[in-house]
Design a protein around this motif. Structure first.
Motif, PDB file in Angstrom:
ATOM      1  N   PRO A  10     -44.765  20.020  31.263  1.00  0.00           N
ATOM      2  CA  PRO A  10     -45.009  19.415  32.583  1.00  0.00           C
ATOM      3  C   PRO A  10     -46.107  18.360  32.515  1.00  0.00           C
ATOM      4  CG  PRO A  10     -44.911  21.812  32.726  1.00  0.00           C
ATOM      5  CD  PRO A  10     -44.959  21.475  31.270  1.00  0.00           C
ATOM      6  N   ASP A  11     -45.922  17.281  33.213  1.00  0.00           N
ATOM      7  CA  ASP A  11     -46.903  16.191  33.233  1.00  0.00           C
ATOM      8  C   ASP A  11     -47.915  16.443  34.343  1.00  0.00           C
ATOM      9  OD1 ASP A  11     -48.265  13.862  32.889  1.00  0.00           O
ATOM     10  OD2 ASP A  11     -46.744  12.581  33.818  1.00  0.00           O
ATOM     11  N   VAL A  12     -48.873  17.327  34.053  1.00  0.00           N
ATOM     12  CA  VAL A  12     -49.886  17.672  35.047  1.00  0.00           C
ATOM     13  C   VAL A  12     -51.265  17.126  34.680  1.00  0.00           C
ATOM     14  CG1 VAL A  12     -48.707  19.727  35.877  1.00  0.00           C
ATOM     15  CG2 VAL A  12     -50.254  19.909  33.917  1.00  0.00           C
ATOM     16  N   GLY A  13     -51.371  16.443  33.557  1.00  0.00           N
ATOM     17  CA  GLY A  13     -52.648  15.903  33.117  1.00  0.00           C
ATOM     18  C   GLY A  13     -53.334  16.862  32.155  1.00  0.00           C
ATOM     19  N   TYR A  14     -53.704  16.363  30.992  1.00  0.00           N
ATOM     20  CA  TYR A  14     -54.308  17.207  29.963  1.00  0.00           C
ATOM     21  C   TYR A  14     -55.661  16.643  29.547  1.00  0.00           C
ATOM     22  CZ  TYR A  14     -49.817  19.466  29.850  1.00  0.00           C
ATOM     23  OH  TYR A  14     -48.691  20.154  30.218  1.00  0.00           O
ATOM     24  N   VAL A  15     -56.677  17.521  29.582  1.00  0.00           N
ATOM     25  CA  VAL A  15     -58.020  17.120  29.190  1.00  0.00           C
ATOM     26  C   VAL A  15     -58.089  16.969  27.673  1.00  0.00           C
ATOM     27  CG1 VAL A  15     -60.454  17.775  29.192  1.00  0.00           C
ATOM     28  CG2 VAL A  15     -59.031  18.255  31.193  1.00  0.00           C
ATOM     29  N   THR A  16     -57.534  17.938  26.951  1.00  0.00           N
ATOM     30  CA  THR A  16     -57.475  17.867  25.495  1.00  0.00           C
ATOM     31  C   THR A  16     -56.063  18.189  25.043  1.00  0.00           C
ATOM     32  OG1 THR A  16     -58.119  20.196  25.214  1.00  0.00           O
ATOM     33  CG2 THR A  16     -59.883  18.542  25.230  1.00  0.00           C
ATOM     34  N   ALA A  17     -55.671  17.561  23.944  1.00  0.00           N
ATOM     35  CA  ALA A  17     -54.360  17.819  23.346  1.00  0.00           C
ATOM     36  C   ALA A  17     -54.521  17.615  21.845  1.00  0.00           C
ATOM     37  CB  ALA A  17     -53.302  16.888  23.928  1.00  0.00           C
ATOM     38  N   ASP A  18     -54.963  18.646  21.156  1.00  0.00           N
ATOM     39  CA  ASP A  18     -55.147  18.573  19.708  1.00  0.00           C
ATOM     40  C   ASP A  18     -53.799  18.778  19.029  1.00  0.00           C
ATOM     41  OD1 ASP A  18     -57.920  18.280  19.991  1.00  0.00           O
ATOM     42  OD2 ASP A  18     -58.197  20.439  20.100  1.00  0.00           O
ATOM     43  N   VAL A  50     -55.050  21.785  26.832  1.00  0.00           N
ATOM     44  CA  VAL A  50     -55.799  22.299  27.974  1.00  0.00           C
ATOM     45  C   VAL A  50     -55.615  21.315  29.126  1.00  0.00           C
ATOM     46  CG1 VAL A  50     -58.036  22.987  28.886  1.00  0.00           C
ATOM     47  CG2 VAL A  50     -57.512  23.382  26.463  1.00  0.00           C
ATOM     48  N   THR A  51     -55.211  21.811  30.279  1.00  0.00           N
ATOM     49  CA  THR A  51     -54.993  20.934  31.431  1.00  0.00           C
ATOM     50  C   THR A  51     -56.306  20.640  32.155  1.00  0.00           C
ATOM     51  OG1 THR A  51     -54.680  22.684  33.069  1.00  0.00           O
ATOM     52  CG2 THR A  51     -52.755  22.039  31.775  1.00  0.00           C
ATOM     53  N   ARG A  52     -56.271  19.622  32.979  1.00  0.00           N
ATOM     54  CA  ARG A  52     -57.355  19.424  33.929  1.00  0.00           C
ATOM     55  C   ARG A  52     -57.288  20.565  34.948  1.00  0.00           C
ATOM     56  NH1 ARG A  52     -55.021  17.491  38.609  1.00  0.00           N
ATOM     57  NH2 ARG A  52     -52.946  16.601  38.368  1.00  0.00           N
ATOM     58  N   PRO A  53     -58.325  20.791  35.754  1.00  0.00           N
ATOM     59  CA  PRO A  53     -58.253  21.841  36.779  1.00  0.00           C
ATOM     60  C   PRO A  53     -57.088  21.591  37.745  1.00  0.00           C
ATOM     61  CG  PRO A  53     -60.517  21.173  36.445  1.00  0.00           C
ATOM     62  CD  PRO A  53     -59.680  20.195  35.671  1.00  0.00           C
ATOM     63  N   LEU A  54     -56.257  22.601  37.922  1.00  0.00           N
ATOM     64  CA  LEU A  54     -55.037  22.460  38.708  1.00  0.00           C
ATOM     65  C   LEU A  54     -55.117  23.246  40.010  1.00  0.00           C
ATOM     66  CD1 LEU A  54     -52.422  23.051  35.854  1.00  0.00           C
ATOM     67  CD2 LEU A  54     -53.395  20.872  36.601  1.00  0.00           C
ATOM     68  N   THR A  55     -54.447  22.733  41.025  1.00  0.00           N
ATOM     69  CA  THR A  55     -54.259  23.508  42.246  1.00  0.00           C
ATOM     70  C   THR A  55     -53.292  24.655  41.939  1.00  0.00           C
ATOM     71  OG1 THR A  55     -52.355  22.211  42.967  1.00  0.00           O
ATOM     72  CG2 THR A  55     -54.552  21.435  43.630  1.00  0.00           C
ATOM     73  N   TYR A  56     -53.182  25.593  42.882  1.00  0.00           N
ATOM     74  CA  TYR A  56     -52.296  26.727  42.630  1.00  0.00           C
ATOM     75  C   TYR A  56     -50.850  26.276  42.433  1.00  0.00           C
ATOM     76  CZ  TYR A  56     -49.520  30.895  43.081  1.00  0.00           C
ATOM     77  OH  TYR A  56     -48.600  31.880  42.844  1.00  0.00           O
ATOM     78  N   HIS A  82     -51.265  11.954  25.000  1.00  0.00           N
ATOM     79  CA  HIS A  82     -52.288  10.913  24.939  1.00  0.00           C
ATOM     80  C   HIS A  82     -51.981   9.848  23.886  1.00  0.00           C
ATOM     81  CE1 HIS A  82     -55.235  14.201  26.528  1.00  0.00           C
ATOM     82  NE2 HIS A  82     -54.503  13.669  27.500  1.00  0.00           N
ATOM     83  N   VAL A  83     -51.688  10.278  22.669  1.00  0.00           N
ATOM     84  CA  VAL A  83     -51.457   9.336  21.569  1.00  0.00           C
ATOM     85  C   VAL A  83     -49.971   9.035  21.500  1.00  0.00           C
ATOM     86  CG1 VAL A  83     -51.818   8.867  19.114  1.00  0.00           C
ATOM     87  CG2 VAL A  83     -53.410  10.370  20.355  1.00  0.00           C
ATOM     88  N   CYS A  84     -49.555   7.948  22.142  1.00  0.00           N
ATOM     89  CA  CYS A  84     -48.129   7.641  22.274  1.00  0.00           C
ATOM     90  C   CYS A  84     -47.681   6.446  21.438  1.00  0.00           C
ATOM     91  CB  CYS A  84     -47.791   7.371  23.741  1.00  0.00           C
ATOM     92  SG  CYS A  84     -48.193   8.733  24.853  1.00  0.00           S
ATOM     93  N   TYR A  85     -48.627   5.567  21.072  1.00  0.00           N
ATOM     94  CA  TYR A  85     -48.297   4.330  20.369  1.00  0.00           C
ATOM     95  C   TYR A  85     -49.153   4.152  19.123  1.00  0.00           C
ATOM     96  CZ  TYR A  85     -45.374   2.731  24.216  1.00  0.00           C
ATOM     97  OH  TYR A  85     -44.373   2.622  25.140  1.00  0.00           O
ATOM     98  N   PRO A  86     -48.671   3.344  18.154  1.00  0.00           N
ATOM     99  CA  PRO A  86     -49.503   3.033  16.994  1.00  0.00           C
ATOM    100  C   PRO A  86     -50.817   2.381  17.421  1.00  0.00           C
ATOM    101  CG  PRO A  86     -47.228   2.344  16.620  1.00  0.00           C
ATOM    102  CD  PRO A  86     -47.331   2.733  18.068  1.00  0.00           C
TER     103      PRO A  86
END
Length: 205
Positions: A10-18, A50-56, A82-86
């Motif tokens: 789901p595209d809910v916004g991610y703070v970190t994506a290792d 890890v997502t950003r803080p989400l509503t219920y 986050h890293v989508c392009y060269p």
């Protein structure tokens, strides 16, 4: 049988994506000051998000998606949020949007690629994807040469047989990978009425 994907993350916004490659190698002494190095399992990509803080309601959407994967019994098509392009195409994305065509693979991991946009600029450290018959592979570039419509690209880890065949699609933008949830990795601590969801995925074939 065709692979069925419930959907992408789901595209809910991610703070970190290792997104890192696990390549387990075991070192064991064999005597006379010699050490044997053995690869004990195949290399595999792992993602920790890890997502950003989400509503219920947002949290409920992510949890429903996670439950649909049944702790790894079902798979998901993952693209790094986050890293989508060269590296050299953060602004001018068009050359990277055009996919290439795999001509051949030599030495296990040296790709000969055709039908490349002449403006494509790749550097060591970029990731590319291979796709064929609903199978996917992501590799990190360790060497790249060529110009015009062709490139010779060395990647790690080496691609497996299905995606190493001539005619495979080579993605330079938003490469995808089939992954499974890591069981019991989902957590959603609540703070000030918001949920920060964390979970892990591991490469699957």
């Amino acid at each position: 049988m065709a692979v069925s994907f419930p959907r992408e993350i789901p595209d809910v916004g991610y703070v970190t994506a290792d997104f890192i490659l696990r390549d387990p190698v075991k070192a064991s002494p064999s005597g006379a000051r010699l050490i044997n190095y053995t690869q004990v399992t195949d290399p595999a990509w792992e993602a920790s998000l890890v997502t950003r803080p989400l509503t219920y309601s947002q949290y409920a959407e992510v949890e429903a998606w996670w439950l649909s994967l049944r702790e790894g019994l079902k798979r998901v098509l993952f693209r790094h949020p986050h890293v989508c392009y060269p590296k050299n195409h953060g602004g001018n994305q068009a050359p990277a949007d055009d996919a290439g065509n795999l001509v051949s693979v030599t030495g296990g991991n040296v790709l000969s690629v055709s039908s490349v946009d002449a403006g494509l600029s790749l550097v060591v450290g970029d990731r590319i994807g291979l796709e064929r018959l609903t199978r996917y592979h992501i590799g990190r570039i360790t060497e790249v040469t060529g110009g015009g419509s062709t490139r010779t690209i060395t990647i790690e880890p080496p691609p497996f047989g299905v995606v190493s065949q001539a005619g495979a699609v080579v993605r330079f933008a938003k490469p995808a990978l089939v992954m499974r949830p890591v069981p019991e990795s989902f957590s959603a601590p609540r703070s000030n009425g918001r949920y920060s969801v964390a979970f892990r995925l591991v490469e699957a074939q």
